[in-house]
Design a protein around this motif. Structure first.
Motif, PDB file in Angstrom:
ATOM      1  N   GLY A 105      38.817  35.109  38.468  1.00 40.19           N
ATOM      2  CA  GLY A 105      40.450  35.473  38.379  1.00 40.19           C
ATOM      3  C   GLY A 105      41.113  34.767  37.377  1.00 40.19           C
ATOM      4  O   GLY A 105      42.376  34.758  37.510  1.00 40.19           O
ATOM      5  N   ARG A 125      48.401  31.234  41.564  1.00 40.12           N
ATOM      6  CA  ARG A 125      47.713  32.235  41.959  1.00 40.12           C
ATOM      7  C   ARG A 125      48.701  33.251  42.660  1.00 40.12           C
ATOM      8  O   ARG A 125      48.194  34.604  43.161  1.00 40.12           O
ATOM      9  CB  ARG A 125      46.558  31.998  42.848  1.00 40.12           C
ATOM     10  CG  ARG A 125      46.875  31.150  44.284  1.00 40.12           C
ATOM     11  CD  ARG A 125      45.685  30.584  44.825  1.00 40.12           C
ATOM     12  NE  ARG A 125      46.075  29.907  46.057  1.00 40.12           N
ATOM     13  CZ  ARG A 125      45.338  29.051  46.665  1.00 40.12           C
ATOM     14  NH1 ARG A 125      43.982  28.936  46.451  1.00 40.12           N
ATOM     15  NH2 ARG A 125      45.566  28.363  47.850  1.00 40.12           N
ATOM     16  N   ALA A 170      48.915  36.890  41.619  1.00 30.55           N
ATOM     17  CA  ALA A 170      48.070  38.235  41.579  1.00 30.55           C
ATOM     18  C   ALA A 170      48.538  39.302  42.214  1.00 30.55           C
ATOM     19  O   ALA A 170      47.823  40.478  41.985  1.00 30.55           O
ATOM     20  CB  ALA A 170      46.968  37.776  42.788  1.00 30.55           C
TER      21      ALA A 170
END
Length: 129
Positions: A28, A100, A103
């Motif tokens: 990711g 993160r 996302a």
């Protein structure tokens, strides 16, 4: 888990330029917002610049605005910090970081180090007068 590796630091005279790179690897790595922070000896780690996952949104600390430029190449999973007109006050260890939370929102970025989940080991930038 994402690994971040900075490079490009060094010694430069005042008025000079450097380009820092931050290579991201791991699952990711391309879906995070990214930021650059810096820490001088005896001082807190301060925000420098941030960029959204899609690269459309950028932000800068007032002290570097107009001199520094953040960019990213998602094909290479790399974020850059172009630093021009460097000053002795820019001397610090520079860290890149990944957030993160981006996302689910391509335009998201954060200026707070508390929101970042992964950090690199840092690269030293020294500007001589």
């Amino acid at each position: 888990q994402v690994q971040l590796v900075e490079s490009g630091g060094g010694l430069v005279q005042a008025g000079g330029s450097l380009r820092l790179s931050c290579a991201a690897s791991g699952r990711g790595a391309s879906i995070y917002a990214m930021g650059w922070f810096r820490q001088a000896p005896g001082k807190d780690r301060d925000y420098v610049a941030a960029i959204s996952r899609n690269g459309r949104m950028t932000s800068y600390a007032g002290s570097v605005k107009g001199r520094f430029a953040i960019s990213r190449d998602n094909d290479k999973n790399t974020v850059y910090l172009q630093m021009n007109s460097l000053k002795p006050d820019d001397t610090a260890v520079y860290y890149c970081a990944a957030d993160r939370a981006a996302a689910n929102n391509g335009n998201y970025y954060s200026t707070s180090r508390l929101n970042y989940d992964y950090w690199g080991q840092g690269t030293q930038v020294t500007v001589s007068s």
